[in-house]
Scaffold this active site. Sequence first.
Site, PDB file in Angstrom:
ATOM      1  N   GLU A  47      55.101  31.235  33.519  1.00 22.46           N
ATOM      2  CA  GLU A  47      55.471  31.763  34.836  1.00 22.46           C
ATOM      3  C   GLU A  47      56.915  32.239  34.867  1.00 22.46           C
ATOM      4  OE1 GLU A  47      53.639  32.674  37.190  1.00 22.46           O
ATOM      5  OE2 GLU A  47      51.763  31.760  36.581  1.00 22.46           O
ATOM      6  N   CYS A 200      42.331  46.537  40.833  1.00 22.86           N
ATOM      7  CA  CYS A 200      43.119  47.005  41.978  1.00 22.86           C
ATOM      8  C   CYS A 200      44.544  47.279  41.495  1.00 22.86           C
ATOM      9  CB  CYS A 200      43.103  45.929  43.067  1.00 22.86           C
ATOM     10  SG  CYS A 200      43.740  46.516  44.641  1.00 22.86           S
ATOM     11  N   CYS A 207      37.793  50.926  43.390  1.00 15.52           N
ATOM     12  CA  CYS A 207      37.039  50.256  44.462  1.00 15.52           C
ATOM     13  C   CYS A 207      35.531  50.241  44.177  1.00 15.52           C
ATOM     14  CB  CYS A 207      37.304  50.936  45.805  1.00 15.52           C
ATOM     15  SG  CYS A 207      39.053  51.003  46.209  1.00 15.52           S
ATOM     16  N   CYS A 210      34.790  47.052  42.455  1.00 13.34           N
ATOM     17  CA  CYS A 210      35.539  45.882  42.927  1.00 13.34           C
ATOM     18  C   CYS A 210      34.628  44.932  43.714  1.00 13.34           C
ATOM     19  CB  CYS A 210      36.707  46.325  43.807  1.00 13.34           C
ATOM     20  SG  CYS A 210      37.634  44.925  44.456  1.00 13.34           S
ATOM     21  N   CYS A 216      37.165  45.064  52.124  1.00 15.30           N
ATOM     22  CA  CYS A 216      38.514  45.640  52.023  1.00 15.30           C
ATOM     23  C   CYS A 216      38.733  46.795  53.002  1.00 15.30           C
ATOM     24  CB  CYS A 216      38.714  46.108  50.583  1.00 15.30           C
ATOM     25  SG  CYS A 216      40.310  46.867  50.319  1.00 15.30           S
TER      26      CYS A 216
HETATM   27  S1  SF4 Z   1      38.263  47.462  47.212  1.00 10.84           S
HETATM   28 FE1  SF4 Z   1      40.265  46.894  47.964  1.00 10.84          FE
HETATM   29  S2  SF4 Z   1      40.843  45.168  46.708  1.00 10.84           S
HETATM   30 FE2  SF4 Z   1      39.168  46.205  45.664  1.00 10.84          FE
HETATM   31  S3  SF4 Z   1      40.119  47.700  44.286  1.00 10.84           S
HETATM   32 FE3  SF4 Z   1      39.727  48.748  46.179  1.00 10.84          FE
HETATM   33  S4  SF4 Z   1      41.628  48.532  47.323  1.00 10.84           S
HETATM   34 FE4  SF4 Z   1      41.663  46.986  45.739  1.00 10.84          FE
END
Ligand code: SF4
Length: 358
Positions: A47, A200, A207, A210, A216
């Site tokens: 970290e 992301c 997206c 995702c 989102c």
């Molecule tokens: S859906 Fe939202 S969290 Fe997922 S990649 Fe797209 S912007 Fe990022």
Amino acid sequence: MTRSLASPNPKTIRRRLLGWYDRNGRALPWRYKPGSTPDPYRVWLSEIMLAQTTVATVKGYFDDFVGRWPTLEDLAAAGLDDVLHAWQGLGYYARARNLHQCARFLVAEKKGQFPNTEDGLRKLPGIGEYTAAAIAAIVFRRKTMPVEANIERVTARLYAVADPLPGGRKRIAELARGLASQTRPEDLPQAMMDLGATICRPKTADCGICPLSGECLAAKMGGAEGYPVKAPKKPRPVRHGMVFWARRGNGQVLLRKRPEKGLLGGMMEIPSTEWRDKKWNLREAAVAAPVTAAWRPLEGIVRHAFTHFHLELTVLTAEINNKEAHNSLWCLPSRFSEHALPTVMKKVAKHVTKHAAD
Ligand code: SF4
């Protein structure tokens, strides 16, 4: 945040994200195997290294550090110069000094044990809000959320936070903390970091694949890459300096140690003037030279970007007749790698090699 779209549901986000993480989490050298107990030393070390540096860069340094100093006790017993030397190239050297100081403190005062709360961790040298939360969550399974760049970005997009950074940071951190998991506090932040690093990403939000796209707001509204919103950047100021490349007949060059406190503290340097807003002229610079000599400027400028300013260095060279200089040492350029020389000074050496030969 838009009113026409439903607010993201933290419970659904946690479920989907952790399911995705179980299948897609990155294998990183400092991560422990599922079911095993995390080693606080390895998590802390990673970290601190990751605080200002990318995962790709940190991997090699992490392996090197744990190879040399496998335990906290080993690191505490190491010399500061050796630690700074091993840190070379990671930048922000205050982190290395604090790392060493923290290891010594824990071994001498706390029987080598890390405190297991965020508050306790924050009292240690070099451990700020983020690192304390990261260790508390990942090692001690505290329900908290360390907000680094990936988590900040994913959260800003999930909630389509319109407040620009840096002012919007507080609001984003609050929303991120609201996503912390009671049952898997150690995995949730790592899952968000992995999502931010692989799907992301800053310039491309994928997206379509995702796991959080159903929740989102930025994805629903379009333009996910516009989050987090950033205030226009102020240009970084330029500072100027002159560096003294003093060379003896046997090819050795003068190096000296920088003061322990301040920028690049405790590192070695090719002696230089102060770095200031105003350009130096030769006469002014000669007063700051480590030895009196017939200094001659070398063609070209060495440029280096620090976080808060750009540096432009002019290199002055001179042949020295065995003069000794205070708090310094003589070293062949081929052996510079044996000393903790920061990147900017390596650039100076490269510049001299190139231009002195012309
Ligand atoms: S859906 Fe939202 S969290 Fe997922 S990649 Fe797209 S912007 Fe990022």
